[in-house]
Design an enzyme around this catalytic site. Structure first.
Site, PDB file in Angstrom:
ATOM      1  N   ASP A   1     -12.726  20.936 -37.324  1.00  0.00           N
ATOM      2  CA  ASP A   1     -11.356  21.868 -38.050  1.00  0.00           C
ATOM      3  C   ASP A   1     -10.440  22.691 -37.169  1.00  0.00           C
ATOM      4  OD1 ASP A   1     -12.669  20.513 -40.459  1.00  0.00           O
ATOM      5  OD2 ASP A   1     -13.672  21.969 -41.383  1.00  0.00           O
ATOM      6  N   GLY A   2     -10.934  23.170 -36.038  1.00  0.00           N
ATOM      7  CA  GLY A   2     -10.018  23.691 -35.573  1.00  0.00           C
ATOM      8  C   GLY A   2      -9.527  22.957 -34.536  1.00  0.00           C
TER       9      GLY A   2
ATOM     10  N   ASP B   1      -6.874  31.307 -43.032  1.00  0.00           N
ATOM     11  CA  ASP B   1      -6.645  32.935 -42.717  1.00  0.00           C
ATOM     12  C   ASP B   1      -5.522  33.447 -42.063  1.00  0.00           C
ATOM     13  OD1 ASP B   1      -8.687  32.310 -40.393  1.00  0.00           O
ATOM     14  OD2 ASP B   1     -10.509  32.372 -42.516  1.00  0.00           O
TER      15      ASP B   1
ATOM     16  N   ARG C   1     -12.514  51.122 -45.679  1.00  0.00           N
ATOM     17  CA  ARG C   1     -12.935  51.137 -44.322  1.00  0.00           C
ATOM     18  C   ARG C   1     -14.311  49.960 -44.134  1.00  0.00           C
ATOM     19  NH1 ARG C   1     -16.004  57.091 -42.304  1.00  0.00           N
ATOM     20  NH2 ARG C   1     -14.265  57.053 -41.510  1.00  0.00           N
TER      21      ARG C   1
ATOM     22  N   ASP D   1     -15.084  46.753 -40.921  1.00  0.00           N
ATOM     23  CA  ASP D   1     -15.117  45.501 -39.910  1.00  0.00           C
ATOM     24  C   ASP D   1     -13.748  44.900 -40.284  1.00  0.00           C
ATOM     25  OD1 ASP D   1     -17.313  46.847 -39.759  1.00  0.00           O
ATOM     26  OD2 ASP D   1     -18.093  44.367 -39.189  1.00  0.00           O
TER      27      ASP D   1
ATOM     28  N   THR E   1     -13.530  28.421 -47.286  1.00  0.00           N
ATOM     29  CA  THR E   1     -15.085  27.832 -47.078  1.00  0.00           C
ATOM     30  C   THR E   1     -15.156  27.586 -45.606  1.00  0.00           C
ATOM     31  OG1 THR E   1     -13.511  25.478 -47.058  1.00  0.00           O
ATOM     32  CG2 THR E   1     -15.254  26.334 -49.092  1.00  0.00           C
ATOM     33  N   ALA E   2     -14.270  29.147 -44.682  1.00  0.00           N
ATOM     34  CA  ALA E   2     -14.452  28.908 -43.616  1.00  0.00           C
ATOM     35  C   ALA E   2     -14.604  30.325 -43.416  1.00  0.00           C
ATOM     36  CB  ALA E   2     -13.284  28.982 -43.003  1.00  0.00           C
ATOM     37  N   TYR E   3     -14.186  31.503 -42.261  1.00  0.00           N
ATOM     38  CA  TYR E   3     -14.800  32.181 -42.629  1.00  0.00           C
ATOM     39  C   TYR E   3     -15.425  33.374 -43.138  1.00  0.00           C
ATOM     40  CZ  TYR E   3     -15.298  37.285 -39.684  1.00  0.00           C
ATOM     41  OH  TYR E   3     -15.307  39.264 -39.776  1.00  0.00           O
ATOM     42  N   ALA E   4     -13.287  33.039 -44.557  1.00  0.00           N
ATOM     43  CA  ALA E   4     -13.716  33.591 -46.641  1.00  0.00           C
ATOM     44  C   ALA E   4     -15.649  34.125 -46.647  1.00  0.00           C
ATOM     45  CB  ALA E   4     -12.673  33.789 -46.995  1.00  0.00           C
TER      46      ALA E   4
END
Lengths: 298, 298, 298, 298
Positions: C73-74, C146, C173, C175, C186-189
């Site tokens: 995907d990248g 994203d 507040r 990261d 469906t990725a990092y989120a």
């Protein structure tokens, strides 16, 4: 626990306005009682602490019978790592909001200190963690809250493997891993989905940070566990080791981070009316607001 | 642990096709070795178990030296509640998929049993819970996984209060509460956001079910904790108490449910190659697929 | 959509062994059909791609009618950001495991490509994001998955404020923050607790990363929303802006990051049997294993 | 929207003390302005509402130009289901705490109503859901917040299958499923891990309740989606269908529940200073307390 407190150290950012005032009140109060007071005071604040013996932060543990940390939880965490080896007990005075660790409020601090000096307190042992790089002569890292493996600036995910007591546990992918004590379970670990662990539970918790695999969940382990974290990344990603919020080491691929209980623990002294669950309710807004608390409205 | 197993009981739905076959194999194998076998067999399956002594389920604990549960984890949970009082050890054979508790696979079951009968096994004590209604002469309820307070058919949220060791903890609103052992931490509690607790950790976990207040999070407690749950609902909502998946009691407003460690624990016997983390990896799909495991692809 | 594809570009790490082989097969197949093929080939792999016209990556969008991304995907994300401005459609061939975006499997790739070249495909518009630093002449950043604001090496938490359509939303507040498209949901989120958003939903999602406040939850917004993220940190913390996994900018305190829908979208071409829910099931291990799927066992 | 409000209905538990007083104030105020007022008043409270025309709840939508719901969000939800078919707009006055839907505070209610009667308001369309049992002549069920499939008293998990627009999505196991509108996203769905969906997003969300498979996550769908939920349980488990908190139907194994957008929407009228994000901040305790908000303390 019966102790006599003849020499008491003040700990915190004594030059900061919000800390200086309560610190001076405590100083005056202790001196009136004939107690020797040590303090690590920045030069521009020295005149406000004439009655204290000015010593270097690193020498405080060697001389003090009691350390009074004034500030936020971060201040007490820092003190804890410095005094743990000598087992000097700690009291925490919050400088504004209630802290999980700095549970004495400024309004009642003189009464609370009098009670503590009179031996009227609850003493609580809190577990600490020791970490280090395997096969390295580096100094050990200590933490009262947590040891954190986290990804670096590149934003690249970390691939790493965990072992407990020489048994393979899992291969992880994500932003990193937290190993927390019960004390640290209400800090960063909680933000990452970890459970609250009551301080008397004899356990550690391993919390993956934003794990790629959704079933890679927090794992509570016996406090005697020896944890190894092996950085797998072939792609040149670097990782950081952060102890109680301070980045203290770097890891390169194939490096092994070991984490286990420290030999030393920290002794926290609390006023008699200390109540862990009340602290939780206050800090987590339990019972109060919520989205809606009236009957039948949800 | 050195034990001699002269009388072994078969436990499970012996009339079900998927269970009957492995059960008969085990029966034949044990009889060949001269071991007495007890079984609670439904009448229509009796002919398949001629070599076993047919006894009532409730009498098995009094006579057997070892119970072999064949089926899923639910089967072993049911057996555990029946044999715990007598401390009869349990072995679990899964009838299809690997279970957290039924960890002996059918393919290796005869070899595994031979090893166990020869004293070559890992014995593991697993904590159990005891629950009851305060001020009621009702019988105690037992669970190896969890005691669950859950809302009834009306769909109305429950309002309830928790206390630990006579100290007020929180006022909750939501679908209910799970109190789980480490064993139960990988069952229903995990679906509700609880942590995985390694079986050697001496702790319980209290997990709110779909809590209204988002900071009402799982709380890990020492296993010695005495938990009280008071149903607050004024609106006439009823609640159910479910033990290891079986609804065993009802609660009305103002009723108090008490939960603490049971005096009895369960002893599970495992083959020597038993590996808890391997079980976790297998059941939770760790390491395998995930969304993507190739380097650099996320 | 009716298009003729006369010039097709190959996209990916054509020098990597796992990519080279399928890429050469595709090249040969397309050449046999008389189609011109462009490729950005590293010098040490050039001989394997004699039949392709070697062009610079940045020039591909100007000339190609179709881009075939081979890899993970990248790889497709990277291609998307390069071709979006020209609206060149994309096909993704996975080089091993199925990807969310590289949904054509190597085994069926030649048949799939033939069908696509014959106009027999599903065309899908996927929203992209555009981000930039306010009051800076910097170039716009684009993302198909994203835009992420994340803390730097120091491990210090970020304090930041969000606004949507010039209305203050929250002070956060933690990261960091993810703003994701449905594609990126469906990725990092997803690792950070965000929902899955079906690609046809006309929305974005703002997902806080490990937020300090437990009620700081993912917020789904109309795709037309103009998002502003103001870095509040007084303490000198720095933050990074990561687009589809690539760190592309830094933020200093008081900097303002703006995020909104990009004018351009990406067109993905899929084989006719493309099924989004099947992809989800496959990538998320739905329905399969789980902890236990037999009736009555939980 | 330009409307004239000649006949206004009061909605709520007018016999309850906390509602009666504000309701009487509103009644007096409206009568003074010459507006006809309708109310469904219980007999024991009738004397307090002499100036209103007493009508049955079900007849209100046919005659009123505006409905004023006084109470909690549950009161407004109930009103919405009754008036939606006639598209009568709604105003919500909270009787104590601020609600997500009852956003007019009692202190400002007369001023707010004057403004609204003068045409000075924000009108907002909120999506509603319609549900029904397939192949059954039963009446349709409506909901402004959510349609919930939940397990019954037995505590047995539900096995069920979902389809969207006639495409198979997933096979689920767990406590049930919520289908929520954006309005309902901040109610029960939020407690089950769903995202907050801003009311202008044209979407629904499907949230599994305590799913057995940890990757079975909330799924945001276009509002046009036709959802089918098929109860799979072979074991005789029953399930309940709950609409906006009211259990309205039962499901037996093999029954099919269909859910889609209702033809009718609800129109909410708000004072001009209505601010959705301020509501979120207030109800979710954003920005305030949290565990700790001072710099550097975490």
């Amino acid at each position: 626990m019966s102790r006599e407190f003849k020499t008491v150290a003040l700990w915190g950012r004594l030059g900061d306005r919000s800390v200086m005032e309560p610190a001076q009140q405590v100083l005056a109060h202790l001196r009136k009682r004939g107690i020797a007071v040590l303090a690590s005071v920045p030069s521009d604040a020295a005149r406000g602490f004439d009655d204290a013996k000015h010593v270097d932060e690193r020498d405080i543990a060697a001389t003090a019978d009691l350390v009074i940390a004034i500030g936020g939880d971060g201040t007490l965490l820092h003190a804890a790592r410095n005094v743990a080896a000598r087992d000097v007990p700690l009291v925490g005075i919050n400088r504004g909001r209630l802290g999980f660790l700095t549970d004495v409020s400024p309004e009642h601090m003189l009464d609370s200190l009098d009670a503590i000096l009179a031996g009227n307190f609850l003493a609580e042992r809190r577990l600490m963690l020791a970490a280090g790089m395997e096969d390295t002569a580096g100094t050990a890292l200590f933490a009262l809250n947590d040891i954190v493996l986290q990804k670096g600036d590149t934003g690249r995910l970390l691939d790493f493997t965990t072992e407990v007591d020489d048994t393979y546990v899992n291969t992880h992918r994500g932003d990193g891993l937290i190993v927390a004590t019960p004390t640290g379970s209400t800090a960063y670990a909680l933000s990452c989905g970890g459970p609250i662990i009551q301080p008397n539970v004899d356990a550690l918790v391993m919390v993956p940070i934003c794990p790629h695999t959704l079933s890679d969940r927090p794992l509570v382990l016996p406090s005697s566990s020896k944890i190894r974290v092996i950085l797998d990344n072939a792609g040149g990603s670097d990782a950081h080791v952060v102890c109680d919020g301070e980045p203290l080491a770097r890891m390169a691929p194939a490096d092994v981070l070991t984490i286990s209980l420290a030999k030393q623990a920290v002794t926290l002294l609390h006023p008699r009316d200390y109540n862990y669950y009340e602290l939780l309710r206050s800090k987590l807004n339990w019972g109060r607001a919520g989205r809606d608390r009236q009957k039948g409205l949800r």
